[in-house]
Design an enzyme around this catalytic site. Structure first.
Site, PDB file in Angstrom:
ATOM      1  N   HIS A 131     -20.766   8.381  -6.898  1.00  0.00           N
ATOM      2  CA  HIS A 131     -20.418   8.878  -5.564  1.00  0.00           C
ATOM      3  C   HIS A 131     -21.512   9.805  -5.036  1.00  0.00           C
ATOM      4  O   HIS A 131     -22.006  10.671  -5.758  1.00  0.00           O
ATOM      5  CB  HIS A 131     -19.084   9.637  -5.605  1.00  0.00           C
ATOM      6  CG  HIS A 131     -17.904   8.752  -5.868  1.00  0.00           C
ATOM      7  ND1 HIS A 131     -17.575   8.328  -7.142  1.00  0.00           N
ATOM      8  CD2 HIS A 131     -16.991   8.197  -5.026  1.00  0.00           C
ATOM      9  CE1 HIS A 131     -16.504   7.546  -7.076  1.00  0.00           C
ATOM     10  NE2 HIS A 131     -16.135   7.452  -5.808  1.00  0.00           N
ATOM     11  N   ASP A 171     -20.585   5.641  -3.565  1.00  0.00           N
ATOM     12  CA  ASP A 171     -19.482   5.552  -2.605  1.00  0.00           C
ATOM     13  C   ASP A 171     -19.269   6.838  -1.806  1.00  0.00           C
ATOM     14  O   ASP A 171     -19.656   7.932  -2.232  1.00  0.00           O
ATOM     15  CB  ASP A 171     -18.168   5.249  -3.336  1.00  0.00           C
ATOM     16  CG  ASP A 171     -18.063   3.799  -3.763  1.00  0.00           C
ATOM     17  OD1 ASP A 171     -19.091   3.094  -3.768  1.00  0.00           O
ATOM     18  OD2 ASP A 171     -16.944   3.365  -4.108  1.00  0.00           O
ATOM     19  N   HIS A 184     -11.658   5.838   4.324  1.00  0.00           N
ATOM     20  CA  HIS A 184     -11.313   5.801   2.903  1.00  0.00           C
ATOM     21  C   HIS A 184      -9.794   5.797   2.700  1.00  0.00           C
ATOM     22  O   HIS A 184      -9.244   6.550   1.901  1.00  0.00           O
ATOM     23  CB  HIS A 184     -11.941   6.976   2.155  1.00  0.00           C
ATOM     24  CG  HIS A 184     -12.064   6.744   0.674  1.00  0.00           C
ATOM     25  ND1 HIS A 184     -11.059   7.042  -0.220  1.00  0.00           N
ATOM     26  CD2 HIS A 184     -13.071   6.209  -0.062  1.00  0.00           C
ATOM     27  CE1 HIS A 184     -11.444   6.743  -1.443  1.00  0.00           C
ATOM     28  NE2 HIS A 184     -12.666   6.226  -1.374  1.00  0.00           N
TER      29      HIS A 184
END
Length: 261
Positions: free
Chosen positions: A231, A84, A139
């Site tokens: 991530h 992510d 985000h």
């Protein structure tokens, strides 16, 4: 009358010389014997009209449990890797290098703003056989709580940035930042042709634990069909990068690693 006018003129001179006279004041004689003074008011500017922004609608509350319909399993024994908050020029290429060395593919949940800034990384992700997932424009953790029109505009803008970087690339999934899902964001994602992608293993690498801790958490929580959250953007991902070779080898040996379908 002439004597009175002369007297008023003399008084005005005396007051001016003594510093007692004020702007916009004039001294004149009345019908009586004593001169009086009057003040001419200074005009005040009219106040400028103030523009008030219309109040934003209140954010809707989050559900107390995850809504139905989230993708939380691969549906087969092998697990899936997801990354992510990228693409990041500092970390995404290194993650891609490790995936290529391990001969596995992953799903990259990209932030639209970063995709727009680094289109070459979007193209590399696609070129090396990985999937793309919409992860909102900036985000916004509260995006799912906003009006449907705002959600739609955000997701559409992100898809356009992805398509601008890699025309024709399918964006099959949407992942809500923070996993803060609502029925409204699920409906918009479905309307735009994307399936809501959640996870089953979260080692919280965003909180910067050590590489050993990340590896241990993934090992302990992984089960057949798990979707692992990692991530490649959003901050210093050195620990995630350090954990990847070990956790990828462990997951390949125990379950296998697959591409999401």
């Amino acid at each position: 009358m002439q004597a009175r006018a002369a007297l008023a003129a003399v008084l005005a001179v005396v007051l001016a010389l003594s510093g007692c006279a004020e702007p916009n004041r004039t001294i004149h004689a009345t019908d009586g014997s004593q001169p009086t003074e009057s003040t001419t008011p200074t005009p005040t500017p009219s106040p400028r009209p103030t523009r008030t922004k219309p109040p934003k609608p209140p954010l809707r509350p989050l559900p107390t449990t995850l809504p139905a319909g989230l993708r939380r399993s691969t549906g087969v024994r092998p697990v899936a890797l997801t990354f992510d908050d990228g693409p990041s020029p500092a970390w995404t290429p290194k993650v891609l290098d490790q995936l290529r060395a391990a001969k596995v593919t992953a799903t990259f949940c990209v932030v639209g703003h970063e995709a727009q800034r680094h289109p070459e990384l979007i193209r590399r992700i696609v070129r090396e056989g990985h999937q793309l997932c919409n992860h909102s424009w900036r985000h916004d953790l509260d995006l799912a709580r906003r009006p449907a029109a705002e959600i739609r505009a955000d997701l559409t803008r992100t898809n356009k940035a992805i398509q601008a970087a890699a025309p024709g690339t399918p964006v099959a999934f949407y992942r809500q930042p923070g996993g803060r899902w609502t029925a409204e964001v699920l409906a918009v994602a479905k309307e735009l042709g994307m399936r809501p992608l959640h996870w089953t293993v979260d080692p919280q690498d965003w909180n910067k634990p050590t590489a050993a801790t990340i590896t241990k958490r993934v090992h302990s929580a992984a089960r057949p069909g798990a979707i692992v959250l990692l991530h490649d953007g959003g901050g210093d991902r050195a620990a995630t990068l350090g954990a990847c070779p070990h956790l990828i080898a462990d997951l390949k040996r125990r379950f296998g690693i697959t591409r999401l379908r």
